[in-house]
Write a protein that holds these residues in place. Structure first.
Motif, mmCIF file in Angstrom:
data_model
loop_
_atom_site.group_PDB
_atom_site.id
_atom_site.type_symbol
_atom_site.label_atom_id
_atom_site.label_comp_id
_atom_site.label_asym_id
_atom_site.label_seq_id
_atom_site.Cartn_x
_atom_site.Cartn_y
_atom_site.Cartn_z
ATOM 1 N N ARG A 91 0.873 -1.181 0.000
ATOM 2 C CA ARG A 91 0.000 0.000 0.000
ATOM 3 C C ARG A 91 0.901 1.219 0.000
ATOM 4 O O ARG A 91 1.728 1.395 0.894
ATOM 5 C CB ARG A 91 -0.930 0.009 1.205
ATOM 6 N N TRP A 92 0.733 2.049 -1.037
ATOM 7 C CA TRP A 92 1.640 3.172 -1.235
ATOM 8 C C TRP A 92 1.193 4.380 -0.442
ATOM 9 O O TRP A 92 0.000 4.724 -0.402
ATOM 10 C CB TRP A 92 1.728 3.536 -2.725
ATOM 11 N N ALA A 93 2.148 5.007 0.204
ATOM 12 C CA ALA A 93 1.835 6.092 1.130
ATOM 13 C C ALA A 93 1.233 7.297 0.415
ATOM 14 O O ALA A 93 0.281 7.913 0.918
ATOM 15 C CB ALA A 93 3.110 6.512 1.873
ATOM 16 N N ALA A 94 1.728 7.630 -0.733
ATOM 17 C CA ALA A 94 1.287 8.855 -1.410
ATOM 18 C C ALA A 94 -0.130 8.755 -1.942
ATOM 19 O O ALA A 94 -0.897 9.721 -1.894
ATOM 20 C CB ALA A 94 2.250 9.207 -2.542
ATOM 21 N N SER A 95 -0.503 7.561 -2.452
ATOM 22 C CA SER A 95 -1.800 7.426 -3.117
ATOM 23 C C SER A 95 -2.798 6.581 -2.346
ATOM 24 O O SER A 95 -3.999 6.663 -2.599
ATOM 25 C CB SER A 95 -1.604 6.795 -4.499
ATOM 26 N N GLY A 96 -2.296 5.755 -1.445
ATOM 27 C CA GLY A 96 -3.175 4.816 -0.756
ATOM 28 C C GLY A 96 -3.545 3.615 -1.594
ATOM 29 O O GLY A 96 -4.267 2.718 -1.138
ATOM 30 N N ILE A 97 -3.071 3.550 -2.836
ATOM 31 C CA ILE A 97 -3.362 2.428 -3.730
ATOM 32 C C ILE A 97 -2.576 1.204 -3.292
ATOM 33 O O ILE A 97 -1.437 1.299 -2.834
ATOM 34 C CB ILE A 97 -3.026 2.805 -5.181
ATOM 35 N N GLU A 98 -3.221 0.055 -3.464
ATOM 36 C CA GLU A 98 -2.595 -1.207 -3.109
ATOM 37 C C GLU A 98 -2.248 -1.980 -4.373
ATOM 38 O O GLU A 98 -3.073 -2.103 -5.285
ATOM 39 C CB GLU A 98 -3.547 -2.013 -2.224
ATOM 40 N N THR A 99 -1.027 -2.507 -4.460
ATOM 41 C CA THR A 99 -0.595 -3.292 -5.622
ATOM 42 C C THR A 99 0.118 -4.552 -5.159
ATOM 43 O O THR A 99 0.646 -4.606 -4.043
ATOM 44 C CB THR A 99 0.367 -2.486 -6.526
ATOM 45 N N LEU A 100 0.136 -5.546 -6.057
ATOM 46 C CA LEU A 100 0.841 -6.798 -5.798
ATOM 47 C C LEU A 100 2.064 -6.828 -6.707
ATOM 48 O O LEU A 100 1.929 -6.722 -7.930
ATOM 49 C CB LEU A 100 -0.069 -7.986 -6.091
ATOM 50 N N VAL A 101 3.261 -6.927 -6.127
ATOM 51 C CA VAL A 101 4.485 -6.829 -6.919
ATOM 52 C C VAL A 101 5.409 -7.994 -6.605
ATOM 53 O O VAL A 101 5.370 -8.564 -5.510
ATOM 54 C CB VAL A 101 5.230 -5.497 -6.648
ATOM 55 N N ALA A 102 6.233 -8.327 -7.599
ATOM 56 C CA ALA A 102 7.284 -9.317 -7.373
ATOM 57 C C ALA A 102 8.485 -8.615 -6.755
ATOM 58 O O ALA A 102 8.796 -7.464 -7.079
ATOM 59 C CB ALA A 102 7.675 -9.979 -8.689
ATOM 60 N N ASP A 103 9.166 -9.304 -5.861
ATOM 61 C CA ASP A 103 10.328 -8.749 -5.181
ATOM 62 C C ASP A 103 11.581 -8.998 -6.028
ATOM 63 O O ASP A 103 11.903 -10.154 -6.318
ATOM 64 C CB ASP A 103 10.480 -9.426 -3.816
ATOM 65 N N PRO A 104 12.313 -7.955 -6.444
ATOM 66 C CA PRO A 104 13.526 -8.171 -7.243
ATOM 67 C C PRO A 104 14.529 -9.100 -6.567
ATOM 68 O O PRO A 104 15.306 -9.777 -7.248
ATOM 69 C CB PRO A 104 14.105 -6.758 -7.401
ATOM 70 N N TYR A 105 14.484 -9.154 -5.236
ATOM 71 C CA TYR A 105 15.476 -9.934 -4.501
ATOM 72 C C TYR A 105 15.041 -11.373 -4.276
ATOM 73 O O TYR A 105 15.700 -12.123 -3.557
ATOM 74 C CB TYR A 105 15.831 -9.204 -3.206
ATOM 75 N N SER A 106 13.920 -11.744 -4.923
ATOM 76 C CA SER A 106 13.488 -13.149 -4.871
ATOM 77 C C SER A 106 13.999 -13.927 -6.068
ATOM 78 O O SER A 106 13.759 -15.134 -6.171
ATOM 79 C CB SER A 106 11.956 -13.224 -4.822
ATOM 80 N N PHE A 107 14.716 -13.258 -6.966
ATOM 81 C CA PHE A 107 15.200 -13.903 -8.193
ATOM 82 C C PHE A 107 16.705 -14.130 -8.112
ATOM 83 O O PHE A 107 17.458 -13.265 -7.639
ATOM 84 C CB PHE A 107 14.882 -13.038 -9.415
ATOM 85 N N GLY A 108 17.108 -15.286 -8.594
ATOM 86 C CA GLY A 108 18.532 -15.577 -8.671
ATOM 87 C C GLY A 108 19.162 -14.921 -9.881
ATOM 88 O O GLY A 108 18.515 -14.180 -10.632
ATOM 89 N N SER A 109 20.429 -15.206 -10.089
ATOM 90 C CA SER A 109 21.141 -14.637 -11.232
ATOM 91 C C SER A 109 20.567 -15.174 -12.536
ATOM 92 O O SER A 109 20.231 -16.357 -12.641
ATOM 93 C CB SER A 109 22.629 -14.981 -11.151
ATOM 94 N N LEU A 110 20.461 -14.286 -13.538
ATOM 95 C CA LEU A 110 19.961 -14.677 -14.848
ATOM 96 C C LEU A 110 21.079 -14.732 -15.882
ATOM 97 O O LEU A 110 20.820 -14.869 -17.073
ATOM 98 C CB LEU A 110 18.883 -13.690 -15.315
#
Length: 727
Positions: A86-105
């Motif tokens: 939930r973003w502080a500026a807008s109050g909008i809620e989004t579902l995102v992937a975490d960049p740090y959940s991925f291994g090396s590509l």
């Protein structure tokens, strides 16, 4: 265990040396799973199961700058997760992937070849590449910065926040990497680096960017890698040494402008330029550097990005359409490529990771005095990899026919433009830059193997041996070399008042002493019409009529002389003013008959050059040339024969304003009973006085001339060149 306050502070400050070691999902020594994330601007974050979408646990705010942490309840095995934000500026809620959940590509093989500097296509690994990982679309960013303490990606997708996306370091290789989900095509980005002492460096554009912002903005943009495109059989044949090669050199920004201070885009150029050039009979277009450059006044020769077409012309895909349009019109495309030096703008390659990474560290090697630029470190494997990869990139990915390599002489010599005591000898104590020589040989060998049919052309102004000799024979491996000596000598001769030319006759003949020592291109390039040198027309002496006549005679001499041809834009219609890169060509001059006449002559010269194999087949071999009259300095007359198989073309030049009647030219007694005039630069069609032989056949007579038993008698027009073929 929960992160220490010290580590939290380093993450929040963008100064953590091993972000991937703590961010993402990790098990502690008790087997418990922790998730730690950087989400600047978030008010609340929770961890969700990627499969079910169910929230598992809310994350603790460890730092209001965006550091979040959670212990995952009741799970001991790693799983795929998402972050509900939930973003502080807008109050909008989004579902995102975490960049740090991925291994090396990046594959182990790619890392290995990058590490040893032997990756043929490093641009497929380094830079920004849209990819899909599982069901997640995003962009993989990778950059070489071995001496940086930290590197992060900043861009319009993360508010240019240097703590949002720190990258993973591949130790020992110096490559930093991260996959960031949901970054769109066209997104602007840079790299935020800290030096080993922790100092923040100027934000750097991507050395491997495929697209850039329009100057004066300096960021890179995310783009797809162009699909490979090889040369077809017809294009490979058109690039061969035995083919007619007549090159129209063009500065795209100033060829034709749609308005003051604006540029034609790729599609406008594709619609206009190939049609214009092909109708004039040229075989190739050569464009001044199109790779991104910050300063218009460098004409592209202070290249900023080795892989990005300039944003001045729009989307990079437009370049592919432009090249296709040229090929559809029967034209090859040569681009100027600059591996010698680069501009020292703060956002560029200079001191990239706080050290002299791309440039030589010692200014006696690494600073170019003439242009106030940095010189690539030609001995460093990763730098050689970037340059060799760039050369192959333009040929493979955009399907261009060749590269004209700029400023080769400045690469070959360590003392280039340097006084004694201000250059460093090579390991043998000599002046040659052995690393640059090795690089050029390597690049030409790679192109020969992986881009068959493409050509490389050296702008090399010294007598360095074997520039266009194959690498296996000890040469540099270029296909062609600009003949700067011919250009300087012949223009010096043409500048002379005709009454004085008798004393400079050798300037027009000396070039034949070495004409076949290299595979030459005869260049009348942009360099001859700038910096106070004036236009080609205004180099010519005499009144207005004589200026045009001199120029027409000179062009015909050039087109008949051994060597491939190159003419800078505007020369084809006798541009009167010096070239101005901020303007456009003076197209209104074509309203005047004498300018249209020169344009018509260029068309006819290209037509004759292409039609008659004698004029092009042996451009680079002595067997294709024979002097008929070489020593008539008193009358400033030259005559020679171009030959191929059973075809011959006789060329006669009169470089005085005096018509000469019954001028005898000794010719070989080879069965030709007469010779017919096929081109006369004094024709009224071209703006001349119509003196000449009116296309009549001139019989060969058993009258001795020029040491030959047989000859023909010609009328030589004033300041004119004639072409004749066997009748």
């Amino acid at each position: 265990m929960s992160l220490s306050a010290h580590e939290v502070e380093k993450l929040a400050a963008g100064a953590h040396e091993n972000s991937f070691g703590v961010l993402g999902m990790h098990a502690d020594d008790r087997g418990r799973l922790w998730v730690r994330s950087l989400v600047p601007g978030a008010a609340e974050v929770s961890v969700c199961d990627a499969g079910s979408g169910a929230d598992l646990v809310g994350m603790e705010i460890r730092d209001p700058r965006g550091v979040f942490e959670a212990l995952i309840p009741r799970r001991r095995r790693a799983f795929d997760y998402r972050l509900r934000v939930r973003w502080a500026a807008s109050g909008i809620e989004t579902l995102v992937a975490d960049p740090y959940s991925f291994g090396s590509l990046i594959s182990a093989d790619d890392l290995h070849y990058l590490g040893e500097g032997s990756h043929l296509r490093p641009y497929t690994v380094l830079g920004a590449h849209p990819v899909r990982v599982g069901h997640v679309d995003g962009v993989r960013f990778a950059v070489w910065a071995p001496n940086a303490r930290t590197v992060a990606v900043v861009g319009d997708f993360n508010g240019w926040n240097p703590m949002a996306h720190p990258m993973r370091l591949h130790f020992g290789i110096g490559v930093w990497e991260i996959f960031i989900p949901e970054v769109p095509l066209g997104a602007a980005y840079k790299f935020e680096l800290r030096s080993q002492d922790g100092a923040r460096l100027p934000q750097k554009a991507d050395p491997y960017a495929l697209r850039t912002e329009m100057r004066p903005a300096t960021a890179s943009r995310v783009a797809h890698l162009p699909t490979p495109r090889s040369l077809g059989a017809s294009r490979r044949k058109a690039n061969q040494r035995s083919a007619p090669i007549s090159i129209y050199e063009v500065h795209l920004q100033s060829w034709r402008r749609p308005g003051v201070g604006t540029f034609s885009d790729w599609d406008t150029l594709a619609e206009q330029l190939p049609d214009y050039v092909s109708k004039l009979g040229f075989t190739h277009i050569e464009v001044l550097p199109i790779s991104e450059h910050p300063f218009d006044g460098s004409w592209g020769y202070q290249t900023f990005s080795q892989f990005a077409p300039s944003a001045r012309f729009g989307d990079p895909d437009g370049l592919r359409r432009f090249v296709l349009a040229c090929h559809d019109a029967g034209l090859g495309v040569i681009i100027d490529w600059v591996p010698a030096h680069f501009p020292m703008d703060a956002h560029g390659l200079t001191q990239f990771d706080g050290t002299a990474l791309y440039e030589y560290a010692d200014p006696r090697e690494g600073f170019h005095r003439d242009w106030s630029t940095a010189i690539y470190n030609f001995g460093r494997t990763e730098v050689r990899n970037l340059l060799a990869g760039s050369a192959l990139f333009w040929l493979e990915r955009y399907g261009v026919d060749g590269l004209r390599v700029d400023a080769v002489a400045s690469m070959l010599y360590r003392d280039y433009s340097r006084p004694d005591g201000e250059w460093i000898p090579n390991v043998h104590g000599g002046r040659e830059n052995l690393e640059a020589i090795s690089l050029l040989r390597s690049v030409n060998s790679i192109i020969g193997e992986h881009a068959p049919g493409a050509v490389t052309i050296a702008e090399e102004s010294t007598a360095f041996p074997g520039v266009s000799r194959p690498v296996y024979d000890g040469g540099l491996g270029f296909h062609y070399k600009w003949n700067m000596g011919w250009m300087h000598d012949s223009l010096a001769y043409m500048r002379e008042d005709p009454v004085h030319r008798r004393w400079h006759h050798d300037k027009m003949t000396f070039g034949l002493v070495y004409a076949f020592s290299e595979n030459f291109v005869l260049p009348l390039s942009h360099d001859e019409v700038v910096h106070g040198k004036g236009s080609l027309l205004n180099k010519m002496p005499g009144d207005r009529w004589q200026k045009f006549a001199n120029l027409r005679a000179y062009y015909a001499f050039m087109w008949a002389h051994p060597g491939k041809k190159l003419l800078f834009m505007g020369g084809e219609f006798a541009q009167e003013c010096e070239w101005n890169h901020d303007g456009q060509l003076d197209w209104h001059l074509l309203d005047q008959a004498e300018h249209r006449g020169v344009q018509t002559l260029i068309r006819d010269l290209n037509g004759a050059y292409r039609k008659h194999a004698a004029l092009h087949m042996h451009d680079c071999e002595a067997q294709g040339f024979e002097w008929l009259v070489a020593n008539d300095a008193e009358q400033s007359v030259f005559a020679f024969m171009r030959k191929s198989g059973n075809e011959q073309v006789i060329v006669v030049c009169n470089f005085t304003p005096v018509p000469r009647h019954d001028y005898r030219v000794g010719v070989p007694f080879n069965g030709a009973g007469a010779w017919r005039e096929i081109l006369n630069t004094d024709s009224q069609v071209y703006g001349g006085s119509e003196v000449g032989n009116l296309g009549a056949a001139k019989p060969v007579q058993a009258i001795e001339a020029n040491g030959r038993s047989h000859s023909i008698a010609l009328t030589l027009p004033p300041l004119a060149t004639l072409y004749l073929v066997a009748a």
